[in-house]
Every structure is written in C-alpha cells, then in structure tokens.
Enzyme design. Structure first.
Site, PDB file in Angstrom:
ATOM      1  N   SER A 139      37.750  50.201  27.829  1.00  0.00           N
ATOM      2  CA  SER A 139      39.173  49.885  27.995  1.00  0.00           C
ATOM      3  C   SER A 139      39.930  50.599  26.878  1.00  0.00           C
ATOM      4  O   SER A 139      39.329  50.981  25.864  1.00  0.00           O
ATOM      5  CB  SER A 139      39.356  48.366  27.827  1.00  0.00           C
ATOM      6  OG  SER A 139      40.724  48.032  27.671  1.00  0.00           O
ATOM      7  N   TYR A 152      37.822  40.013  23.844  1.00  0.00           N
ATOM      8  CA  TYR A 152      37.856  41.213  24.706  1.00  0.00           C
ATOM      9  C   TYR A 152      37.855  42.485  23.869  1.00  0.00           C
ATOM     10  O   TYR A 152      37.076  43.411  24.106  1.00  0.00           O
ATOM     11  CB  TYR A 152      39.108  41.137  25.588  1.00  0.00           C
ATOM     12  CG  TYR A 152      39.182  42.167  26.689  1.00  0.00           C
ATOM     13  CD1 TYR A 152      38.623  41.919  27.935  1.00  0.00           C
ATOM     14  CD2 TYR A 152      39.836  43.386  26.498  1.00  0.00           C
ATOM     15  CE1 TYR A 152      38.710  42.854  28.968  1.00  0.00           C
ATOM     16  CE2 TYR A 152      39.928  44.327  27.513  1.00  0.00           C
ATOM     17  CZ  TYR A 152      39.364  44.058  28.748  1.00  0.00           C
ATOM     18  OH  TYR A 152      39.457  44.986  29.756  1.00  0.00           O
TER      19      TYR A 152
HETATM   20  P1  NAD Z   1      38.295  42.022  38.395  1.00  0.00           P
HETATM   21  O1  NAD Z   1      38.507  40.634  37.954  1.00  0.00           O
HETATM   22  O2  NAD Z   1      39.057  42.538  39.578  1.00  0.00           O
HETATM   23  O3  NAD Z   1      36.735  42.275  38.695  1.00  0.00           O
HETATM   24  C1  NAD Z   1      35.734  41.826  37.815  1.00  0.00           C
HETATM   25  C2  NAD Z   1      34.407  41.847  38.515  1.00  0.00           C
HETATM   26  O4  NAD Z   1      33.404  41.336  37.628  1.00  0.00           O
HETATM   27  C3  NAD Z   1      34.368  40.960  39.776  1.00  0.00           C
HETATM   28  O5  NAD Z   1      33.551  41.562  40.752  1.00  0.00           O
HETATM   29  C4  NAD Z   1      33.706  39.686  39.243  1.00  0.00           C
HETATM   30  O6  NAD Z   1      33.059  38.911  40.253  1.00  0.00           O
HETATM   31  C5  NAD Z   1      32.709  40.285  38.282  1.00  0.00           C
HETATM   32  N1  NAD Z   1      32.205  39.316  37.320  1.00  0.00           N
HETATM   33  C6  NAD Z   1      32.889  38.487  36.501  1.00  0.00           C
HETATM   34  N2  NAD Z   1      32.052  37.714  35.801  1.00  0.00           N
HETATM   35  C7  NAD Z   1      30.794  38.071  36.177  1.00  0.00           C
HETATM   36  C8  NAD Z   1      29.506  37.638  35.812  1.00  0.00           C
HETATM   37  N3  NAD Z   1      29.300  36.652  34.912  1.00  0.00           N
HETATM   38  N4  NAD Z   1      28.440  38.204  36.411  1.00  0.00           N
HETATM   39  C9  NAD Z   1      28.612  39.174  37.348  1.00  0.00           C
HETATM   40  N5  NAD Z   1      29.817  39.645  37.721  1.00  0.00           N
HETATM   41  C10 NAD Z   1      30.896  39.087  37.145  1.00  0.00           C
HETATM   42  O7  NAD Z   1      38.559  42.910  37.114  1.00  0.00           O
HETATM   43  P2  NAD Z   1      38.811  44.488  36.903  1.00  0.00           P
HETATM   44  O8  NAD Z   1      40.178  44.650  36.397  1.00  0.00           O
HETATM   45  O9  NAD Z   1      38.387  45.264  38.091  1.00  0.00           O
HETATM   46  O10 NAD Z   1      37.827  44.758  35.692  1.00  0.00           O
HETATM   47  C11 NAD Z   1      36.656  45.521  35.788  1.00  0.00           C
HETATM   48  C12 NAD Z   1      36.317  46.111  34.437  1.00  0.00           C
HETATM   49  O11 NAD Z   1      37.351  47.003  34.044  1.00  0.00           O
HETATM   50  C13 NAD Z   1      36.198  45.075  33.321  1.00  0.00           C
HETATM   51  O12 NAD Z   1      35.141  45.416  32.446  1.00  0.00           O
HETATM   52  C14 NAD Z   1      37.528  45.194  32.614  1.00  0.00           C
HETATM   53  O13 NAD Z   1      37.442  44.790  31.268  1.00  0.00           O
HETATM   54  C15 NAD Z   1      37.764  46.684  32.737  1.00  0.00           C
HETATM   55  N6  NAD Z   1      39.162  47.076  32.550  1.00  0.00           N
HETATM   56  C16 NAD Z   1      40.142  46.568  33.347  1.00  0.00           C
HETATM   57  C17 NAD Z   1      41.458  46.955  33.114  1.00  0.00           C
HETATM   58  C18 NAD Z   1      42.594  46.448  33.947  1.00  0.00           C
HETATM   59  O14 NAD Z   1      43.746  46.657  33.578  1.00  0.00           O
HETATM   60  N7  NAD Z   1      42.341  45.815  35.088  1.00  0.00           N
HETATM   61  C19 NAD Z   1      41.759  47.846  32.084  1.00  0.00           C
HETATM   62  C20 NAD Z   1      40.732  48.335  31.297  1.00  0.00           C
HETATM   63  C21 NAD Z   1      39.436  47.937  31.536  1.00  0.00           C
END
Ligand code: NAD
Length: 256
Positions: A139, A152
């Site tokens: 991130s 985080y």
């Molecule tokens: P999201 O909530 O849409 O998806 C998260 C996924 O992780 C889901 O499939 C959920 O079921 C799964 N998950 C959560 N806890 C879990 C567990 N204990 N075991 C197995 N699976 C689990 O979130 P997202 O925004 O798509 O995030 C995905 C990644 O991208 C994360 O690592 C997040 O930190 C990173 N990220 C997101 C953003 C953003 O702005 N959305 C920015 C930078 C980084």
C-alpha cells in the site's frame, strides 16, 4: 502453457480483480477469502468459464496451518505454483490508545504474517522449478503513514521488508518478489473505514472522502482495481524478470 496462480483474499475488491485478470489469460487459479458460499461459487464458475481450472480454498489468513494447507492444495491440484499474490488484508481505524489489541493482532497476522506463511510453503516448489513470481499487495501505507492506522501502516511497512528479503534469497533461483503499493481504491475495505475515520477525526463522511481520502492523492481520483490488476500481470510477465526486491506505486502521486 497455463500458469498456476494463487491469490489470497480474492473474493472481493483488488484480489478479485487480479484473479479476473489472470483468468482472462486462461490461468489455473486458487481463490481464497470470505463470503457467502453461493457468491463464492458464482465467482469460481465465472473465472473457470475463461478456460482454466479454478479451485476455492477457505484458509483463514490468521491460521498458519490453514495457509500451509492452501498452498499444498494448489501444488497438489495444479502440479506447482507459478504466481503467488499475497493480497488478503483488513483495516481498522482508531487512535493507538484506543486500538483494540485483538484488531492489532489480526491485522498483523492477515496483512503481514500470512505472506510469510504462504511464501514459506510455496518457495520450495518455486525454487525446484527455478521460476516463480511473488507479488505482495502492500500500500502507499507501506511507504508513508497516516494517523489512526497504526496496525495497518506497521503491517504494510513490514511486508515491504519481507518483499526485499525474499527477493535477495530467491534472486539466483529464477523467482522475483515485488510489492505493489496502491493509493486509495474504492473497494469494500475503503468504504467500511469511512464512518470510523469520520468518527476519529470529527468529520462528516463526505468530508472524509474529499478532505482525507482524495486529499492524499494528487490526481484527486481513485485508483481502479483494473489498474492494480494490470500491474500484477506485468510483474508476472517475462518482461519483468529483472524487476525484483522493489515496489511499484499506483497512487495518483500520493507518495511523490
Ligand atoms: P476487500 O475488503 O475488498 O477484500 C479483502 C479480501 O481479503 C476479501 O476477499 C476478504 O474476504 C479477504 N480476507 C479478509 N480477511 C481474511 C482472512 N482472515 N483470511 C482470508 N481472507 C481474508 O479489500 P481490498 O481493498 O480489495 O484490499 C485488498 C488488499 O489491497 C489488502 O491487502 C489491502 O490492504 C490492499 N490495499 C487496498 C487499498 C484500497 O484503497 N482499497 C489500497 C492499498 C492497498
């Protein structure tokens, strides 16, 4: 030849976008994450319609034994792993002195330690084939901090260190290890933190979107899931063979 790809946390958001992009290439996929069984089965079928074999594994990323079983399942079902994407992640927004201890432990486990556990189990297979790609979804918070996101930011900085260490260990084994550092992508993870951020900062939800979220991003636009997925496809390509131990930022200028 069909590539064998594992994406953690791929039932939603960025992980699902990455799974869709690899499915488009006809890859075999192991998907993982939480959600209603019928919705997950719908996703599995949609991905499999692109031509690869798609299996779902319910491993909880806080449970090392389940993570190991997930990787072993991919190896036994597909014959190996070509691309491992460590994507699962959660967020919690609160000041340090009010941060629930169990949330801290959960975020460190899911957002950071799970990547150690998947890598630990997958690396012998990749080393044996002398090829592999490991892509860690970090991130902008792997590079810079924001208040009220202690767990985080800590986990994401940690995964940057793990990325570099693994890259050095695997450099002579044909395996690259890199991180992608997205800025804000409008997924459920971001949508869910808007009310808590509003509470922590004493703002309305609209103010949070405008003055907190898009304030960080110089372009004032959200990053899309498809843009992050395209970067993962690139890092997994032949062209990226000499890119290792580094990160690609997709953050609309946030960390500039
Ligand atoms: P999201 O909530 O849409 O998806 C998260 C996924 O992780 C889901 O499939 C959920 O079921 C799964 N998950 C959560 N806890 C879990 C567990 N204990 N075991 C197995 N699976 C689990 O979130 P997202 O925004 O798509 O995030 C995905 C990644 O991208 C994360 O690592 C997040 O930190 C990173 N990220 C997101 C953003 C953003 O702005 N959305 C920015 C930078 C980084």
């Amino acid at each position: 030849m069909k590539r064998n790809v594992v994406v953690t946390g791929s039932t939603s958001g960025i992980g699902l976008g990455i799974a869709r992009a690899f499915a488009q290439e006809g890859a075999n996929l192991l998907i993982n994450g939480f959600g209603p069984a019928d919705e997950i089965e719908k996703i599995r079928k949609e991905l499999e319609a692109k031509g690869g074999k798609v299996i779902y594994h319910a491993a909880d990323m806080t449970k090392p034994a389940e993570i190991t079983d997930m990787i072993e399942t991919a190896i036994s079902q597909f014959g190996g792993i070509d691309v491992l994407v460590n994507n699962a992640g959660i967020q919690h927004v609160a000041p340090i002195e009010e941060f629930p201890i169990e949330k801290w432990d959960q975020i460190i486990a899911i957002n950071m330690s799970s990547a150690f556990h998947t890598m630990r189990a997958a690396i012998p297979n990749m080393k044996g084939k002398k090829s592999g790609r490991i892509i860690n979804i970090a991130s902008a918070h792997g590079l810079v901090a924001s208040p009220f996101k202690s767990a985080y930011v800590t986990a994401k900085h940690g995964i940057m260190g793990l990325t570099k260490t693994a890259a050095l260990e695997l450099a002579e084994h044909g395996v690259t290890v890199n991180a992608i550092c997205p800025g804000y992508v409008l997924t459920p993870l971001v949508e869910k933190q808007i009310p808590d951020t509003a509470k922590a900062r004493g703002m309305t939800e609209e103010q949070v979107k405008k003055d907190v979220i898009l304030a960080s991003q110089a372009t004032k636009e959200f990053v899309t899931v498809e843009q992050v997925a395209a970067c993962a496809i690139y890092l997994a390509s032949e062209a990226a063979q000499q890119i290792t131990g580094t990160h690609i930022s997709i953050d609309g200028g946030w960390t500039a």
